[in-house]
Design an enzyme around this catalytic site. Structure first.
Site, PDB file in Angstrom:
ATOM      1  N   HIS A 288       1.004  -1.167   0.415  1.00  0.00           N
ATOM      2  CA  HIS A 288       0.104   0.234   0.083  1.00  0.00           C
ATOM      3  C   HIS A 288       0.912   1.115  -0.135  1.00  0.00           C
ATOM      4  CE1 HIS A 288      -3.868  -1.947   1.564  1.00  0.00           C
ATOM      5  NE2 HIS A 288      -3.213  -2.284   0.162  1.00  0.00           N
TER       6      HIS A 288
ATOM      7  N   ASP B 132       1.021   3.856   1.822  1.00  0.00           N
ATOM      8  CA  ASP B 132       1.745   4.845   2.654  1.00  0.00           C
ATOM      9  C   ASP B 132       2.950   3.952   3.395  1.00  0.00           C
ATOM     10  OD1 ASP B 132      -0.626   3.014   3.423  1.00  0.00           O
ATOM     11  OD2 ASP B 132      -1.043   3.927   5.632  1.00  0.00           O
ATOM     12  N   HIS B 133       3.136   3.151   2.477  1.00  0.00           N
ATOM     13  CA  HIS B 133       3.966   1.362   3.722  1.00  0.00           C
ATOM     14  C   HIS B 133       5.248   1.545   2.472  1.00  0.00           C
ATOM     15  CE1 HIS B 133       1.734   0.477   6.513  1.00  0.00           C
ATOM     16  NE2 HIS B 133       0.581   0.887   5.528  1.00  0.00           N
TER      17      HIS B 133
HETATM   18 ZN   LIG Z   1      -2.609  -1.054   4.222  1.00  0.00          ZN
END
Ligand SMILES: [Zn+2]
Length: 252
Positions: free
Chosen positions: A50, A52-53
């Site tokens: 994802h 944000d990671h």
């Molecule tokens: Zn996530």
């Protein structure tokens, strides 16, 4: 969706390691430089793909070209974040700092989700498996899978962790209690979804109207996706079926 943002965790030592790449914000990269205090970052372990990671991988790579990036592959999605990804997988023991962590495949929130387990201290780097004070989003449209998620919760629970360091929110000091609550919450929600189907609701939106109270429009959409995750689980278990857009209970 990310609350106040997200954590990355730096473990210094022989194999200085960052858990999660963040988003490449200059402020984060500067903070990382300060925290490294002249040490060399050897690798970044990414919990899942994802944005944000994982999206910060290219910005990190631009500043620190020698860094290795490791995650469980999700090829279609990883292609968005250009970096030389090295594949890691379930059960891999990875040298980190002056110790080692074991990668644990915990799909559900995302198909490639890994937790990292440090047995000696009972610490688990939880990624998005759990967030204190809220539940975790299971995005069916992004290969989220509630059945897999519940299995992943059970798997981490079985390790009897003493502390969970999540990617969002406060440190989880009682992960066992939280994971049990999570499982119980989903069981209750599932029963509510079944009851709504029995009363004749046929769409996630209608079920949301019955089960959740006072949600704004954005929250209604998220709730509908959460209900859909339950419906898909029930479908896998042959307890519900869909006719086009309409869902029905299968009564024994
Ligand atoms: Zn996530």
């Amino acid at each position: 969706m990310t609350g106040k943002g997200n954590w990355t965790w730096l473990i210094r030592g022989r194999v200085t390691t960052l858990i999660d790449a963040g988003t490449g914000e200059p402020g984060h990269l500067d903070a990382l430089d300060r925290a490294l205090d002249g040490e060399t970052l050897v690798q970044v372990l990414v919990t899942h793909s994802h944005t944000d990671h994982a999206s910060g991988a290219s910005a990190l790579l631009a500043r620190m070209p020698h860094v290795q990036f490791k995650k469980l592959p999700w090829p279609e999605r990883d292609a968005r974040w250009p970096a030389p990804w090295t594949a890691i997988g379930d059960g891999d023991r990875i040298e980190v700092g002056d110790t080692s962590l074991v990668a644990i495949h915990t799909p559900g929130h995302a198909p490639d989700h890994l937790c990292f387990w440090h047995e000696e201290t009972g610490t688990v780097f939880g990624g998005d498996l759990a967030v204190l004070g809220t539940t975790v989003w299971i995005p069916v449209s992004l290969q989220g899978d509630l059945t897999a998620y519940l299995r992943s919760l059970e798997r981490i629970l079985a390790l009897n962790p003493r502390r969970m360091l999540p990617a969002h929110g406060a440190i989880i000091d009682e992960p066992v209690a939280l994971l049990r609550e999570y499982i119980q919450h989903r069981q209750e929600r599932e029963q509510q979804v079944i009851d709504a189907l029995r009363r004749g609701d046929t769409t996630p939106e209608a079920i949301v109207q019955r089960v959740y109270k006072n949600l704004n429009e954005t929250m209604q959409k998220l709730a509908a996706e959460s209900v859909l995750a339950h419906l898909v689980k029930l479908e896998h278990e042959a307890r519900a079926r869909r006719d086009g857009d309409a869902w029905h209970i299968i009564d024994p």
